[in-house]
Design a protein around this motif. Sequence first.
Motif, PDB file in Angstrom:
ATOM      1  N   GLY A  19       0.674  -1.428  -0.045  1.00  0.00           N
ATOM      2  CA  GLY A  19       0.036   0.010   0.062  1.00  0.00           C
ATOM      3  C   GLY A  19       0.685   1.459  -0.005  1.00  0.00           C
ATOM      4  O   GLY A  19       0.252   2.420  -0.181  1.00  0.00           O
ATOM      5  N   LYS A  42       0.739  -3.627  -3.762  1.00  0.00           N
ATOM      6  CA  LYS A  42      -0.735  -3.235  -2.911  1.00  0.00           C
ATOM      7  C   LYS A  42      -1.632  -4.329  -2.936  1.00  0.00           C
ATOM      8  O   LYS A  42      -1.366  -5.286  -3.822  1.00  0.00           O
ATOM      9  N   GLY A  51     -11.923   2.114  -4.232  1.00  0.00           N
ATOM     10  CA  GLY A  51     -11.626   2.707  -2.778  1.00  0.00           C
ATOM     11  C   GLY A  51     -12.448   3.669  -2.384  1.00  0.00           C
ATOM     12  O   GLY A  51     -13.632   3.803  -2.899  1.00  0.00           O
ATOM     13  N   ASN A  52     -12.175   4.449  -1.382  1.00  0.00           N
ATOM     14  CA  ASN A  52     -13.075   5.174  -0.523  1.00  0.00           C
ATOM     15  C   ASN A  52     -12.959   6.639  -1.182  1.00  0.00           C
ATOM     16  O   ASN A  52     -11.875   7.061  -1.767  1.00  0.00           O
ATOM     17  N   ARG A  56      -9.053  10.838   2.102  1.00  0.00           N
ATOM     18  CA  ARG A  56      -8.770   9.488   2.842  1.00  0.00           C
ATOM     19  C   ARG A  56      -7.357   9.248   3.341  1.00  0.00           C
ATOM     20  O   ARG A  56      -7.015   8.237   3.487  1.00  0.00           O
ATOM     21  N   ILE A  68      -7.878   4.516   2.609  1.00  0.00           N
ATOM     22  CA  ILE A  68      -7.693   4.388   0.975  1.00  0.00           C
ATOM     23  C   ILE A  68      -8.814   3.360   0.383  1.00  0.00           C
ATOM     24  O   ILE A  68      -9.531   3.495  -0.657  1.00  0.00           O
ATOM     25  N   GLY A  69      -9.192   2.496   1.480  1.00  0.00           N
ATOM     26  CA  GLY A  69     -10.303   1.597   0.705  1.00  0.00           C
ATOM     27  C   GLY A  69      -9.728   0.383  -0.163  1.00  0.00           C
ATOM     28  O   GLY A  69     -10.496  -0.079  -0.967  1.00  0.00           O
ATOM     29  N   LEU A  70      -8.374   0.110   0.186  1.00  0.00           N
ATOM     30  CA  LEU A  70      -8.056  -1.030  -0.652  1.00  0.00           C
ATOM     31  C   LEU A  70      -8.113  -0.908  -2.361  1.00  0.00           C
ATOM     32  O   LEU A  70      -8.303  -1.667  -3.037  1.00  0.00           O
ATOM     33  N   GLN A  71      -7.896   0.404  -2.663  1.00  0.00           N
ATOM     34  CA  GLN A  71      -8.245   0.736  -3.964  1.00  0.00           C
ATOM     35  C   GLN A  71      -6.973  -0.090  -4.857  1.00  0.00           C
ATOM     36  O   GLN A  71      -5.567  -0.345  -4.412  1.00  0.00           O
ATOM     37  N   ASN A  72      -7.392  -0.777  -5.878  1.00  0.00           N
ATOM     38  CA  ASN A  72      -6.360  -1.684  -6.787  1.00  0.00           C
ATOM     39  C   ASN A  72      -6.867  -1.964  -8.127  1.00  0.00           C
ATOM     40  O   ASN A  72      -8.086  -1.737  -8.219  1.00  0.00           O
ATOM     41  N   ASN A 208     -14.417   8.380   5.441  1.00  0.00           N
ATOM     42  CA  ASN A 208     -14.825   7.185   6.090  1.00  0.00           C
ATOM     43  C   ASN A 208     -14.960   7.205   7.506  1.00  0.00           C
ATOM     44  O   ASN A 208     -15.591   6.196   8.051  1.00  0.00           O
TER      45      ASN A 208
END
Length: 301
Positions: A19, A42, A51-52, A56, A68-72, A208
């Motif tokens: 990340g 990531k 993601g969020n 963030r 971040i909301g696990l953006q990938n 969030n």
Amino acid sequence: MRVTVAGVEFRSPVIAASGTFGYGVEFEEIISLDKIGGFVTKGLSREPMAGNPAPRIIETAAGMMNAIGLQNMGVKAFIAEKLPKLKQISDTVVIANVFGFTIEDCLEVIQALNDAPGIAMYELNASCPNTSHGGMVFGTDPPQLWELVARCKGASKRPLMVKLSPNVTNIGLMAQVAADGGADAVSLVNTFVSLAIDVETRRPRIANITGGLSGPAIKPIAMRMVHEVSKAVKIPVVGMGGVVRAEDAVEFMMAGATAVQVGTASYADPRAVENIANGLKRWCAAHEVAEVRALTGAALL
């Protein structure tokens, strides 16, 4: 300077954390990938995730908060677009971080990665909520953690390292559960659930509402947890949480870690991982430490 974790050899015990280092290729012109131990991608999910919403990520006293909301880009795009480039630019150790909101999600990601070249091991993120079981976080519930690890280990063609949540009352127990489930190593700690409020607007500073706290502020707690886990399990422990200089890496290793991961420091200095790796080498030379692995568990505790 070489260490071995779950049968995988690293040229240095200093690894870039998930990340905070993109997919590795983003740093090729910033640092020398051959100077660090390796890096963790990531988090990779079955499908791409946006993601969020922003904001963030914010700075805090001695650290940062993120949601971040696990953006990938998703595991398939990673295999098609990033892995070929990685093979061209470096032979550094690549650890693929895997996550999902059901066990089946994680299994699909692992199965997709199993046939992809250039990956040394997987890091399973156990800090996700299990949406098929009421949202309980895998890493805070022993039976769920055991099932997650056991099934992912059964599907994996590579060593499996489990990234533990610190938001538990007994981190040693959770590490034991992961080991019993078949984990080849554990990494800790992930971020601490936290909250920050803007006193002028009276609203949360993160969209969030809550986020994950990381950086030097959490280091003493992370250190304690690494020590507890190193006494509770026989598998390798990879420590993280506030490593910003070589002495921090030394401290984690003395507490029981075989290697360390560097995360938040890379936001302040994109070359932090390489600088810490070089600094650790100099520290060992100055203190007549012939093999860095001798530092693991060397504290007089």
